[in-house]
Write a protein that holds these residues in place. Sequence first.
Motif, PDB file in Angstrom:
ATOM      1  N   THR A 267       0.970  -0.939  -0.799  1.00 44.58           N
ATOM      2  CA  THR A 267       0.173  -0.101   0.119  1.00 44.58           C
ATOM      3  C   THR A 267       1.243   1.574   0.338  1.00 44.58           C
ATOM      4  N   ALA A 268       0.616   2.273  -0.259  1.00 43.97           N
ATOM      5  CA  ALA A 268       1.370   3.543  -0.462  1.00 43.97           C
ATOM      6  C   ALA A 268       1.099   4.305   0.724  1.00 43.97           C
ATOM      7  N   ILE A 269       2.936   4.616   0.689  1.00 45.62           N
ATOM      8  CA  ILE A 269       2.703   4.889   2.653  1.00 45.62           C
ATOM      9  C   ILE A 269       3.380   6.810   2.230  1.00 45.62           C
ATOM     10  N   ARG A 270       3.163   7.295   3.000  1.00 45.92           N
ATOM     11  CA  ARG A 270       3.281   8.525   2.597  1.00 45.92           C
ATOM     12  C   ARG A 270       5.155   8.988   3.466  1.00 45.92           C
ATOM     13  N   THR A 271       5.743   8.444   4.330  1.00 50.96           N
ATOM     14  CA  THR A 271       7.057   8.583   5.157  1.00 50.96           C
ATOM     15  C   THR A 271       7.277   7.162   4.660  1.00 50.96           C
ATOM     16  N   VAL A 272       9.237   7.596   5.143  1.00 47.58           N
ATOM     17  CA  VAL A 272      10.231   6.811   4.672  1.00 47.58           C
ATOM     18  C   VAL A 272       9.821   5.849   6.470  1.00 47.58           C
ATOM     19  N   ARG A 273       9.408   6.677   6.790  1.00 50.10           N
ATOM     20  CA  ARG A 273       9.202   6.002   8.268  1.00 50.10           C
ATOM     21  C   ARG A 273       8.415   4.583   8.338  1.00 50.10           C
ATOM     22  N   GLY A 274       7.273   4.885   8.325  1.00 49.41           N
ATOM     23  CA  GLY A 274       6.123   3.869   7.670  1.00 49.41           C
ATOM     24  C   GLY A 274       6.794   3.693   6.652  1.00 49.41           C
ATOM     25  N   TRP A 275       6.739   3.399   5.671  1.00 50.68           N
ATOM     26  CA  TRP A 275       7.598   1.826   4.929  1.00 50.68           C
ATOM     27  C   TRP A 275       8.521   1.721   5.880  1.00 50.68           C
ATOM     28  N   ALA A 276       9.704   1.848   6.311  1.00 48.77           N
ATOM     29  CA  ALA A 276       9.771   1.033   7.486  1.00 48.77           C
ATOM     30  C   ALA A 276       9.070   0.216   8.214  1.00 48.77           C
ATOM     31  N   ILE A 277       8.713   1.117   8.586  1.00 53.24           N
ATOM     32  CA  ILE A 277       7.755  -0.136   9.709  1.00 53.24           C
ATOM     33  C   ILE A 277       7.368  -1.219   9.110  1.00 53.24           C
ATOM     34  N   ALA A 278       6.980  -0.693   8.060  1.00 50.22           N
ATOM     35  CA  ALA A 278       5.956  -1.772   7.474  1.00 50.22           C
ATOM     36  C   ALA A 278       6.256  -2.745   6.795  1.00 50.22           C
ATOM     37  N   VAL A 279       8.006  -2.841   6.109  1.00 48.39           N
ATOM     38  CA  VAL A 279       8.175  -4.311   6.013  1.00 48.39           C
ATOM     39  C   VAL A 279       8.878  -4.349   7.206  1.00 48.39           C
ATOM     40  N   LEU A 280       9.279  -3.982   7.952  1.00 51.35           N
ATOM     41  CA  LEU A 280       9.712  -5.048   9.702  1.00 51.35           C
ATOM     42  C   LEU A 280       8.312  -5.546  10.292  1.00 51.35           C
ATOM     43  N   GLN A 281       6.843  -5.322   9.199  1.00 49.65           N
ATOM     44  CA  GLN A 281       6.203  -5.769  10.224  1.00 49.65           C
ATOM     45  C   GLN A 281       5.647  -6.722   8.869  1.00 49.65           C
ATOM     46  N   GLU A 282       5.981  -6.661   7.383  1.00 47.72           N
ATOM     47  CA  GLU A 282       5.712  -8.019   6.987  1.00 47.72           C
ATOM     48  C   GLU A 282       6.941  -8.991   7.286  1.00 47.72           C
ATOM     49  N   ALA A 283       8.114  -8.585   7.175  1.00 47.48           N
ATOM     50  CA  ALA A 283       9.265  -9.703   7.985  1.00 47.48           C
ATOM     51  C   ALA A 283       9.496 -10.050   8.938  1.00 47.48           C
ATOM     52  N   GLY A 284       7.897  -9.833   9.956  1.00 47.12           N
ATOM     53  CA  GLY A 284       8.192 -10.223  11.183  1.00 47.12           C
ATOM     54  C   GLY A 284       9.152  -9.732  12.254  1.00 47.12           C
ATOM     55  N   ALA A 285       9.436  -8.791  11.956  1.00 48.02           N
ATOM     56  CA  ALA A 285      10.824  -8.557  13.067  1.00 48.02           C
ATOM     57  C   ALA A 285      10.291  -7.252  13.841  1.00 48.02           C
ATOM     58  N   ILE A 286       8.915  -6.839  13.406  1.00 57.29           N
ATOM     59  CA  ILE A 286       8.214  -5.825  15.119  1.00 57.29           C
ATOM     60  C   ILE A 286       7.455  -6.884  15.049  1.00 57.29           C
ATOM     61  N   ARG A 287       6.185  -5.963  16.367  1.00 58.58           N
ATOM     62  CA  ARG A 287       5.017  -6.335  16.149  1.00 58.58           C
ATOM     63  C   ARG A 287       4.168  -4.963  17.342  1.00 58.58           C
ATOM     64  N   GLU A 288       3.458  -4.822  16.763  1.00 54.55           N
ATOM     65  CA  GLU A 288       2.370  -3.846  17.429  1.00 54.55           C
ATOM     66  C   GLU A 288       0.991  -4.523  18.043  1.00 54.55           C
ATOM     67  N   CYS A 289       0.702  -3.397  19.219  1.00 54.74           N
ATOM     68  CA  CYS A 289      -0.248  -3.856  20.674  1.00 54.74           C
ATOM     69  C   CYS A 289      -0.420  -2.782  20.858  1.00 54.74           C
ATOM     70  N   GLY A 290      -0.216  -1.542  19.919  1.00 54.28           N
ATOM     71  CA  GLY A 290      -0.772  -0.512  20.635  1.00 54.28           C
ATOM     72  C   GLY A 290       0.452   0.481  20.496  1.00 54.28           C
TER      73      GLY A 290
END
Length: 85
Positions: A9-32
């Motif tokens: 999906t389109a992401i507006r910031t480089v940081r947002g893109w990096a977070i999406a990549v880390l989530q896709e790879a399973g390196a981070i998770r979000e619980c809030g």
Amino acid sequence: MLMTKERRTAIRTVRGWAIAVLQEAGAIRECGWMQDRADPHAREQAFQIARQDPPPGLSPEAAAGAVTEVLDSIGDTCPECPTEV
């Protein structure tokens, strides 16, 4: 057979893109909060994704640097989740 690559999906910031990549790879998770899973294989996969498919206008090295910045900015515990004893 025509094969298509699934587009992120389109992401507006480089940081947002990096977070999406880390989530896709399973390196981070979000619980809030974002939480580092401390999985070296998932981290390496995130760096490979960043280098192979950087966002438009960003070099592979800069994309990997963005992933590093996000990893350096988050911890491995969540202040709101119950601690395991």
